[in-house]
Design an enzyme around this catalytic site. Structure first.
Site, mmCIF file in Angstrom:
data_model
loop_
_atom_site.group_PDB
_atom_site.id
_atom_site.type_symbol
_atom_site.label_atom_id
_atom_site.label_comp_id
_atom_site.label_asym_id
_atom_site.label_seq_id
_atom_site.Cartn_x
_atom_site.Cartn_y
_atom_site.Cartn_z
ATOM 1 N N GLU B 36 0.799 -1.223 0.244
ATOM 2 C CA GLU B 36 0.039 0.015 -0.171
ATOM 3 C C GLU B 36 0.938 1.177 -0.071
ATOM 4 O O GLU B 36 1.829 1.270 0.528
ATOM 5 C CB GLU B 36 -0.814 -0.041 1.328
ATOM 6 N N SER B 66 -5.728 -4.043 1.295
ATOM 7 C CA SER B 66 -6.355 -5.346 1.021
ATOM 8 C C SER B 66 -5.176 -6.145 1.503
ATOM 9 O O SER B 66 -4.536 -7.068 0.785
ATOM 10 C CB SER B 66 -6.771 -5.693 -0.426
ATOM 11 N N GLU B 67 -4.631 -6.440 2.604
ATOM 12 C CA GLU B 67 -3.660 -7.160 3.172
ATOM 13 C C GLU B 67 -3.743 -8.661 2.782
ATOM 14 O O GLU B 67 -2.773 -9.229 2.479
ATOM 15 C CB GLU B 67 -3.478 -7.004 4.672
ATOM 16 N N PHE B 90 1.800 -1.582 8.498
ATOM 17 C CA PHE B 90 2.017 -1.853 9.860
ATOM 18 C C PHE B 90 1.982 -3.169 10.261
ATOM 19 O O PHE B 90 0.837 -3.698 9.705
ATOM 20 C CB PHE B 90 1.010 -0.991 10.544
ATOM 21 N N ASP B 92 0.821 -4.499 12.759
ATOM 22 C CA ASP B 92 -0.470 -4.828 13.301
ATOM 23 C C ASP B 92 -1.352 -5.536 12.294
ATOM 24 O O ASP B 92 -2.328 -6.135 12.670
ATOM 25 C CB ASP B 92 -1.208 -3.591 13.805
ATOM 26 N N HIS B 136 -1.480 0.042 16.155
ATOM 27 C CA HIS B 136 -0.421 0.642 15.338
ATOM 28 C C HIS B 136 1.061 0.517 15.783
ATOM 29 O O HIS B 136 2.114 1.140 15.395
ATOM 30 C CB HIS B 136 -0.429 2.098 14.622
#
Lengths: 307, 345
Positions: B36, B66-67, B90, B92, B136
């Protein structure tokens, strides 16, 4: 490459007789698995594609089997057999034997052979298949990537992430969405809101919807999608409506028997058989039954793992 | 702190990683970078991908948020012979890609009976101390340790982050590459007064760095990785300078699978009476816990009569606060590491 007893494949030139023969081979294979489970020969589970053979044969007969890639799901035996015909290797795999197509490690839901892959995770295979399309596009191979989804898979978010990216990047992914009426035991009406077709269309993916079990129609529509994609037209979706004649897995079926009986009148083998010469059909069926039987017996006789 | 530069020109962790990314893309047309916000002029949230899209526009792909699909695409690319490097902005957000890592990437090679390879790298920055709050700032890597078929590696400022990344890309299997977001700006340095030795083996290819005091055996050892390396080093220096206690430092780069052979080699050199394991995540069911178990198994085998006092030092077992004071209080500091060790002597 290892090989065993195989059933003949189909392509765009295959006659209705040949298409029927492959569908019959898949059905015979699937029915024999249910039989082997009843006899206690098989462990684990299986998801048969009884009633959905026309999707497997219609789609794969439209592909370039040397070039194109496919990602199948938990109900993938028909796809596998229509792709490579390796009935004996599939029997061995489902039996968990060393000679299986994945050495018995994967079993029914986790197959890999040449350019065909399958995995038992709903939705998760869709971005992977989209990545395969990206790889082939970057390599300039001209291959398309086909992925098989069911109505139940439409509940998974990964599907829509993939629609979005395939459309943004104009990737040669063909999303084949089979609505077989049920997600395991849940009827489509309880798990899919709105329109199936409108979903890929919302991402700008040209979508063809077919309400037929006619294998030739499925082959023709798939061919049109594949030809467009090979010309660089970006992703396509094919929505196919059929009916899962068998249980979700082995015996877990609570559906109305009258509904299932009615579906047997529309099932793809019957629809096609009515148009074919009875004698030729009988010869074809006998040959396939013999082939599948040989594959099964050879697989049954093959050694198991010993620890 | 007495330090010496490892190269002629001071290099930061970020520069080392960014240069490695450029070398990788220039050297191999199969390398594809996706994530991203990675296009220039932005160049990625932490700038590791800066300059890549300008130089290699066809192989640097900026994605939607859209991980799951990012890692899914990378899986497909890897299956078909490419060398994808995916960035998760990140750490997370790695939970959103957990299915792709655990049920796809990690399994394909084995469950397809060695007929395929999945040479995939997922880079992601973890860690707190930046005031980014509960979603985060985490160090979630402990949740993906111990997955068969999945490697987890962590660069640090005492090693060579760029080489570690190149090593990860060269591996035939999926690697989650855990960067420390507070270490990007750190210069690559090693303390001159400690002797440095690297352990690497064919089975555990990511190097373990062993920093020892000269002359005689140490009073204790601290194991750490990634962003805790500078914190633990400061604790080592404090203990030496203020308290006169000599503690060695082991910086692990291979978080999973546990580099058991490296640990064996370390224990063969000498068994310390006190070993601390410093990690930023809470130590419950964590990286240190696995190391304690592994080291105890090795000790019982090679020195059954000896005993080791094990000390896990981690962050508070709560989410990470946005409040700067609360966050810094809850994450393990050099003072805390030194104090906890001091209690053992």
């Amino acid at each position: 490459m290892k090989t065993g007893e195989r059933i003949p494949l189909c392509n765009r030139d295959s006659s209705p007789n040949e298409l029927y023969g492959l569908m019959f081979g898949i059905r015979t294979f699937e029915q024999s698995l249910l039989d082997l489970f009843q006899r206690g020969v098989l462990a684990g589970t299986t998801h048969t594609c009884l009633g959905q053979e026309a999707t497997a044969v219609g789609v794969f007969s439209a592909l370039n089997l040397e070039l194109d890639c496919a990602f199948s799901n938990h109900r993938g035996h028909g796809h596998f057999l229509a792709y490579c015909g390796e009935a004996e290797l599939l029997y061995l795999e489902v039996m968990g034997k060393p000679g299986g197509v994945c050495g018995g490690r994967g079993g029914s839901q986790h197959l890999q052979h040449r350019n065909l892959y399958s995995n038992g995770i709903q939705g998760g295979i869709v971005p992977v298949a989209t990545g395969i399309a990206l790889a082939e596009k970057l390599k300039g191979s001209g291959a398309v990537s086909v992925v098989f989804l069911g109505d139940g898979t439409l509940g998974e978010g990964a599907v829509y992430e993939s629609f979005n990216i395939a459309a943004l990047w104009q990737l040669p992914t063909l999303f084949v969405i089979e609505n077989n009426g049920f997600a395991q035991s849940t009827p489509c009406a309880l798990e899919v809101a709105g329109s199936i077709r409108a979903r890929p269309e919302a991402f700008g993916i040209p979508t063809t919807e077919i309400r037929t079990t006619n294998v030739e129609t499925i082959r023709n529509e798939t061919s049109r999608c594949v030809d467009a994609m090979r010309d660089g037209a970006g992703p396509r979706a094919l929505v196919l409506h059929n009916y899962r004649l068998g249980p979700h897995s082995k015996g877990d079926d609570n559906r109305d028997p009258a509904e299932i009986r009615a579906a047997w009148d529309q099932e793809p083998l019957k629809v096609l058989r009515e148009r074919l010469d009875t004698t030729e059909v009988q010869l074809m069926e006998a040959a396939q039954t013999e082939r599948i039987g040989r594959a099964r017996e050879r697989a049954l006789a093959a050694p198991r793992y010993e620890y | 702190m007495s330090t010496k530069d490892m190269s002629e020109r001071p290099t930061t962790v970020l520069q080392s990683l960014n240069a490695a990314m450029h070398r990788l893309m220039a050297g191999d047309s199969r390398v594809v970078v996706l994530g991203e916000d990675i296009l220039d002029p932005y160049g990625g949230a932490f700038k590791v991908t800066r300059g890549l899209s300008t130089q290699f526009p066809d192989r640097v792909l900026t994605t939607p948020i859209s991980e799951g699909a990012i890692v899914g695409l990378a899986n497909g690319l890897a299956l078909r012979g490419m060398r994808p490097i995916a960035e998760i902005m990140f750490g997370d957000f790695v939970t959103l890609a957990a299915d792709q890592l655990i049920n796809h990437a990690a399994k394909f090679r084995w469950m397809y009976n060695e007929q395929v390879r999945v040479p995939l790298v997922v880079r992601t920055p973890m860690g707190g101390r930046r005031g980014y709050g509960p979603t985060h700032s985490q160090s979630l890597e402990k949740h993906i340790l111990g997955v068969p078929g999945l490697w987890v590696a962590a660069p640090h400022a005492l090693g060579d982050p760029g080489s570690l990344l190149e090593q990860s890309v060269a591996l035939e299997d999926p690697v989650v590459f855990v960067e420390s977001k507070v270490c990007y700006g750190r210069f690559l340095t090693r303390p001159a007064e400690l002797r440095a030795e690297e352990i690497r083996t064919a089975r555990s290819p990511f190097p373990t760095l062993h920093l020892t005091h000269r002359g005689g055996s140490p009073d204790g050892v601290i194991f750490c990785y990634g962003g805790m390396a500078p914190v633990a080093l400061e604790a080592v220096e404090r203990l030496r300078d203020v308290d006169g206690i000599r503690v060695d430092l082991v910086v692990v780069a291979q978080l999973s699978p546990t580099p058991t052979d490296h640990l064996e080699a370390l224990l063969q050199r000498g068994i310390s009476e006190v070993i601390a394991y410093a990690e930023e995540a809470s130590s419950s069911a964590g990286w240190g816990a696995e190391l304690v178990a592994t080291i105890e198994e090795i000790r019982a085998s090679i020195a059954p009569r000896r005993s080791i006092r094990h000390l896990r030092i981690g962050g508070a077992h709560t989410p990470i606060a946005s409040s700067k004071e609360m966050e810094l209080h809850d994450l393990p500091s050099a003072e805390l590491v030194a104090e906890r060790l001091l209690e053992c002597f």
